[in-house]
Design a protein around this motif. Sequence first.
Motif, short mmCIF file in Angstrom:
data_model
loop_
_atom_site.label_atom_id
_atom_site.label_comp_id
_atom_site.label_asym_id
_atom_site.label_seq_id
_atom_site.Cartn_x
_atom_site.Cartn_y
_atom_site.Cartn_z
N ASP A 171 -19.84 60.30 -36.47
CA ASP A 171 -18.62 60.64 -37.19
C ASP A 171 -18.22 59.50 -38.13
OD1 ASP A 171 -16.33 62.60 -37.40
OD2 ASP A 171 -15.19 60.81 -36.84
N GLY A 172 -18.36 58.26 -37.65
CA GLY A 172 -18.05 57.12 -38.49
C GLY A 172 -18.93 57.06 -39.72
N ALA A 173 -20.21 57.34 -39.54
CA ALA A 173 -21.14 57.35 -40.67
C ALA A 173 -20.73 58.41 -41.69
CB ALA A 173 -22.56 57.59 -40.18
N LYS A 174 -20.31 59.57 -41.19
CA LYS A 174 -19.88 60.65 -42.09
C LYS A 174 -18.68 60.23 -42.92
CE LYS A 174 -17.25 63.94 -40.57
NZ LYS A 174 -16.71 65.11 -39.83
N ASN A 175 -17.80 59.42 -42.33
CA ASN A 175 -16.57 59.01 -43.02
C ASN A 175 -16.67 57.64 -43.69
OD1 ASN A 175 -14.83 61.30 -42.41
ND2 ASN A 175 -14.94 60.63 -40.27
N GLY A 176 -17.90 57.12 -43.78
CA GLY A 176 -18.11 55.88 -44.52
C GLY A 176 -17.62 54.63 -43.83
N THR A 177 -17.58 54.62 -42.50
CA THR A 177 -17.16 53.42 -41.77
C THR A 177 -18.16 52.29 -42.01
OG1 THR A 177 -16.16 54.79 -40.04
CG2 THR A 177 -16.59 52.48 -39.50
N PRO A 178 -17.70 51.12 -42.43
CA PRO A 178 -18.60 49.98 -42.58
C PRO A 178 -18.80 49.31 -41.22
CG PRO A 178 -16.41 49.37 -43.32
CD PRO A 178 -16.33 50.81 -42.89
N PHE A 179 -19.80 49.74 -40.48
CA PHE A 179 -19.98 49.30 -39.10
C PHE A 179 -20.14 47.79 -38.96
CE2 PHE A 179 -21.74 53.74 -38.90
CZ PHE A 179 -20.72 54.27 -38.12
#
Length: 236
Positions: A171-179
């Motif tokens: 989900d974070g990847a989908k929303n562009g979270t800079p991990f």
Amino acid sequence: MKTIVICSGGLDSVSLAHKVAAEHHLIGLVSFDYGQRHRKELDFAAACAARLGVPHHVIDITAIGAHLTGSALTDNVEVPDGHYAEETMKATVVPNRNAIMLAIAFGLAAAQKADAVAVAVHGGDHFIYPDCRPGFIDAFQQMQNHALDGYASVSLYAPYVNISKADIVADGAKNGTPFAETWSCYKGGMRHCGRCGTCVERREAFHLAGVDDPTEYDDPDFWVAATAGYSAEEAK
């Protein structure tokens, strides 16, 4: 839905902040200094707020945290290595932490006329942390309905409560979270240790989600042996 996100600076809460910013109306992040072993995670929460263009409230509850003794996160107790489902991980419990933080956040939300408080508890937390389980989330909402009756209506938004950390990574990847701009490690060194429960869970989550992990670990391969014999479903 005007929403305040409780943000520690970790992968879960930063991903939640990006989710809320994409899907709702994010009006601010709130973090807590409760005397945790290290505070570098708060810098990552501040960076998240700046990136998303919202206020960042850091609430000092160290006087309370000083009395919540016995945890590896607050006392001079060794942080255990290994998988979250191991009995030793109970050393990382800070008693009633989420209930205390949520009560404060709901007061802040009511004062600011927010519609919701968002929290990033997830399925992988259920084994160790009682205040991350669905029953707690439901009961807390009911309690707040009574506490704010006639004054405000604030919802507890916990979209990850029944999903795995791997699902959060997706989900974070989908929303562009800079991990790379998140901090999970309990030990607070220069890099993630790769051995504590939250590092192992983080590394495993990226693997299961099929997402590249940008995190630098001191021991990048420890997770393989640590997760052998466990499954994401077991930890629930």
